[in-house]
Write a protein that holds these residues in place. Sequence first.
Motif, mmCIF file in Angstrom:
data_model
loop_
_atom_site.group_PDB
_atom_site.id
_atom_site.type_symbol
_atom_site.label_atom_id
_atom_site.label_comp_id
_atom_site.label_asym_id
_atom_site.label_seq_id
_atom_site.Cartn_x
_atom_site.Cartn_y
_atom_site.Cartn_z
ATOM 1 N N VAL A 117 0.838 -1.199 0.000
ATOM 2 C CA VAL A 117 0.000 0.000 0.000
ATOM 3 C C VAL A 117 0.873 1.250 0.000
ATOM 4 O O VAL A 117 0.545 2.254 -0.661
ATOM 5 N N LEU A 118 1.995 1.223 0.702
ATOM 6 C CA LEU A 118 2.904 2.370 0.726
ATOM 7 C C LEU A 118 3.573 2.556 -0.633
ATOM 8 O O LEU A 118 3.656 3.682 -1.147
ATOM 9 N N LEU A 119 4.040 1.473 -1.236
ATOM 10 C CA LEU A 119 4.682 1.568 -2.550
ATOM 11 C C LEU A 119 3.708 2.094 -3.597
ATOM 12 O O LEU A 119 4.081 2.905 -4.463
ATOM 13 N N ASP A 120 2.455 1.657 -3.529
ATOM 14 C CA ASP A 120 1.441 2.140 -4.468
ATOM 15 C C ASP A 120 1.231 3.640 -4.312
ATOM 16 O O ASP A 120 1.152 4.375 -5.307
ATOM 17 N N ALA A 121 1.159 4.103 -3.074
ATOM 18 C CA ALA A 121 0.957 5.536 -2.835
ATOM 19 C C ALA A 121 2.151 6.351 -3.306
ATOM 20 O O ALA A 121 1.992 7.408 -3.935
ATOM 21 N N LEU A 122 3.360 5.877 -3.015
ATOM 22 C CA LEU A 122 4.552 6.609 -3.418
ATOM 23 C C LEU A 122 4.653 6.707 -4.934
ATOM 24 O O LEU A 122 5.037 7.755 -5.476
ATOM 25 N N ALA A 123 4.295 5.650 -5.639
ATOM 26 C CA ALA A 123 4.332 5.683 -7.102
ATOM 27 C C ALA A 123 3.345 6.708 -7.643
ATOM 28 O O ALA A 123 3.641 7.446 -8.589
ATOM 29 N N ALA A 124 2.169 6.776 -7.025
ATOM 30 C CA ALA A 124 1.149 7.732 -7.486
ATOM 31 C C ALA A 124 1.504 9.162 -7.101
ATOM 32 O O ALA A 124 1.059 10.105 -7.743
ATOM 33 N N GLY A 125 2.332 9.316 -6.057
ATOM 34 C CA GLY A 125 2.663 10.654 -5.577
ATOM 35 C C GLY A 125 3.614 11.424 -6.454
ATOM 36 O O GLY A 125 3.726 12.643 -6.323
ATOM 37 N N ALA A 126 4.328 10.750 -7.337
ATOM 38 C CA ALA A 126 5.199 11.401 -8.322
ATOM 39 C C ALA A 126 6.150 12.418 -7.685
ATOM 40 O O ALA A 126 6.288 13.551 -8.155
ATOM 41 N N GLY A 127 6.798 12.016 -6.580
ATOM 42 C CA GLY A 127 7.761 12.887 -5.926
ATOM 43 C C GLY A 127 7.180 13.764 -4.843
ATOM 44 O O GLY A 127 7.931 14.413 -4.103
ATOM 45 N N ARG A 128 5.861 13.792 -4.715
ATOM 46 C CA ARG A 128 5.204 14.624 -3.699
ATOM 47 C C ARG A 128 5.213 13.960 -2.335
ATOM 48 O O ARG A 128 5.006 14.615 -1.316
ATOM 49 N N LEU A 129 5.468 12.640 -2.311
ATOM 50 C CA LEU A 129 5.385 11.869 -1.077
ATOM 51 C C LEU A 129 6.726 11.244 -0.729
ATOM 52 O O LEU A 129 7.519 10.893 -1.600
ATOM 53 N N ARG A 130 6.958 11.081 0.563
ATOM 54 C CA ARG A 130 8.018 10.248 1.090
ATOM 55 C C ARG A 130 7.375 9.223 2.019
ATOM 56 O O ARG A 130 6.216 9.348 2.405
ATOM 57 N N GLY A 131 8.142 8.197 2.385
ATOM 58 C CA GLY A 131 7.586 7.132 3.202
ATOM 59 C C GLY A 131 8.454 6.784 4.384
ATOM 60 O O GLY A 131 9.667 7.030 4.388
ATOM 61 N N VAL A 132 7.811 6.205 5.401
ATOM 62 C CA VAL A 132 8.478 5.634 6.565
ATOM 63 C C VAL A 132 8.003 4.195 6.684
ATOM 64 O O VAL A 132 6.799 3.933 6.706
ATOM 65 N N ALA A 133 8.945 3.264 6.750
ATOM 66 C CA ALA A 133 8.635 1.839 6.666
ATOM 67 C C ALA A 133 8.606 1.195 8.050
ATOM 68 O O ALA A 133 9.064 1.764 9.049
ATOM 69 N N LEU A 134 8.055 -0.021 8.079
ATOM 70 C CA LEU A 134 8.163 -0.913 9.228
ATOM 71 C C LEU A 134 9.009 -2.098 8.788
ATOM 72 O O LEU A 134 8.564 -2.898 7.960
ATOM 73 N N ILE A 135 10.207 -2.189 9.311
ATOM 74 C CA ILE A 135 11.133 -3.234 8.888
ATOM 75 C C ILE A 135 11.019 -4.412 9.841
ATOM 76 O O ILE A 135 11.270 -4.281 11.041
ATOM 77 N N GLY A 136 10.595 -5.551 9.298
ATOM 78 C CA GLY A 136 10.456 -6.753 10.106
ATOM 79 C C GLY A 136 11.701 -7.623 10.051
ATOM 80 O O GLY A 136 12.657 -7.338 9.317
ATOM 81 N N GLU A 137 11.648 -8.708 10.811
ATOM 82 C CA GLU A 137 12.802 -9.612 10.858
ATOM 83 C C GLU A 137 13.090 -10.251 9.510
ATOM 84 O O GLU A 137 14.223 -10.630 9.223
ATOM 85 N N ARG A 138 12.052 -10.355 8.677
ATOM 86 C CA ARG A 138 12.225 -11.027 7.375
ATOM 87 C C ARG A 138 12.421 -10.039 6.232
ATOM 88 O O ARG A 138 12.528 -10.460 5.074
ATOM 89 N N THR A 139 12.437 -8.740 6.509
ATOM 90 C CA THR A 139 12.634 -7.764 5.448
ATOM 91 C C THR A 139 14.088 -7.801 5.004
ATOM 92 O O THR A 139 15.003 -7.598 5.804
ATOM 93 N N THR A 140 14.315 -8.077 3.740
ATOM 94 C CA THR A 140 15.671 -8.225 3.233
ATOM 95 C C THR A 140 16.261 -6.883 2.819
ATOM 96 O O THR A 140 15.542 -5.888 2.634
ATOM 97 N N ARG A 141 17.567 -6.861 2.656
ATOM 98 C CA ARG A 141 18.242 -5.654 2.168
ATOM 99 C C ARG A 141 17.727 -5.285 0.780
ATOM 100 O O ARG A 141 17.564 -4.102 0.457
ATOM 101 N N GLU A 142 17.455 -6.288 -0.046
ATOM 102 C CA GLU A 142 16.931 -6.010 -1.391
ATOM 103 C C GLU A 142 15.583 -5.304 -1.317
ATOM 104 O O GLU A 142 15.325 -4.348 -2.076
ATOM 105 N N GLU A 143 14.712 -5.744 -0.411
ATOM 106 C CA GLU A 143 13.420 -5.084 -0.241
ATOM 107 C C GLU A 143 13.602 -3.663 0.276
ATOM 108 O O GLU A 143 12.894 -2.733 -0.146
ATOM 109 N N ILE A 144 14.544 -3.478 1.178
ATOM 110 C CA ILE A 144 14.806 -2.152 1.726
ATOM 111 C C ILE A 144 15.301 -1.213 0.629
ATOM 112 O O ILE A 144 14.894 -0.040 0.558
#
Length: 313
Positions: free
Chosen positions: A93-120
């Motif tokens: 949902v965050l990635l979808d919003a950021l894509a639609a924001g076209a530079g108007r938005l920034r995000g803050v994530a929740l990094i879980g134990e399984r979140t990989t460096r590639e995903e980050i």
Amino acid sequence: MTEPVLDQARSAPSPGCPPPHPAPRSPALVLPPGACDAHCHILGPAAVFPYAPERTFTPHDAPKEQVAALHAHLGLSRAVVVQSSCNGSDHRVLLDALAAGAGRLRGVALIGERTTREEIEELHRAGVRGFRLNFLPHLRTAPTRAEIDSVLERVDGLDWVTELHVTGTEVADHEALIRSLPGRVVIDHLARVNLADGPRGPALRSLRALLDTGDVWLKVSGVDRVSRQGPPYPDAVALAASFVAQAPERVVWGTDYPHVNIEGAAPDDGLLVDLLADIAPGPDLLRRLLVDNPAHLFDFPPLPAAGPATEQP
């Protein structure tokens, strides 16, 4: 097929998650160009972006179109979308919003134990510039130092901010931890201090000392959560204004829309904007709070230069 009764109960909004205010007033305060809502959430629609099975609450949907319409109504042209714990570490949902924001938005994530460096790194390319640690017991068990260090290791080199969500005396309880964190640390919602403890309570003393370190920032949002007096929240507004005066270069503000996990009805977001006239009085403080500070903290691109004035006939 009929939805199971248990799932129906889970899909209904939780107590403490009222719908947003149905008709926020149009603010009288005119915000400067590039004004940023540095803390809001985009939720759902659940039919497209299901909430996490392990969530501790179920909100009303607040999809990106609804949040964008609110920002346009309030005069806000930028925003920082904070991943809600009801979505866990599923950032679709965050990635979808950021894509639609076209530079108007920034995000803050929740990094879980399984979140990989590639995903980050994918999150970073999309516009994420920080991660949040929840210490509130109704959201999750407080993270251990080992868990925090694991996240810090995986985001190393990205210059992300660390956001802390604490309440009551937790900012004092974790003062040593906060001081030890590398880089910029942002404390959410006035640390949700208990104003009943008075100005010399441990939480406020710790918060002021941390703000003086030069590495800790504060969101002067959530006056509706902190106030003991109700709208227009004069006690919490005075507290927020004192922090803006203390460290005008390290404060940001957000609506906290759509106001989940609160007592009573959701606040009027137009009123929250108008209260900024008292929280950051004068154009210079207001611009710092809403434009310059969030642009620096969350790596927004420079505002477009104003075009040449058009000669009037």
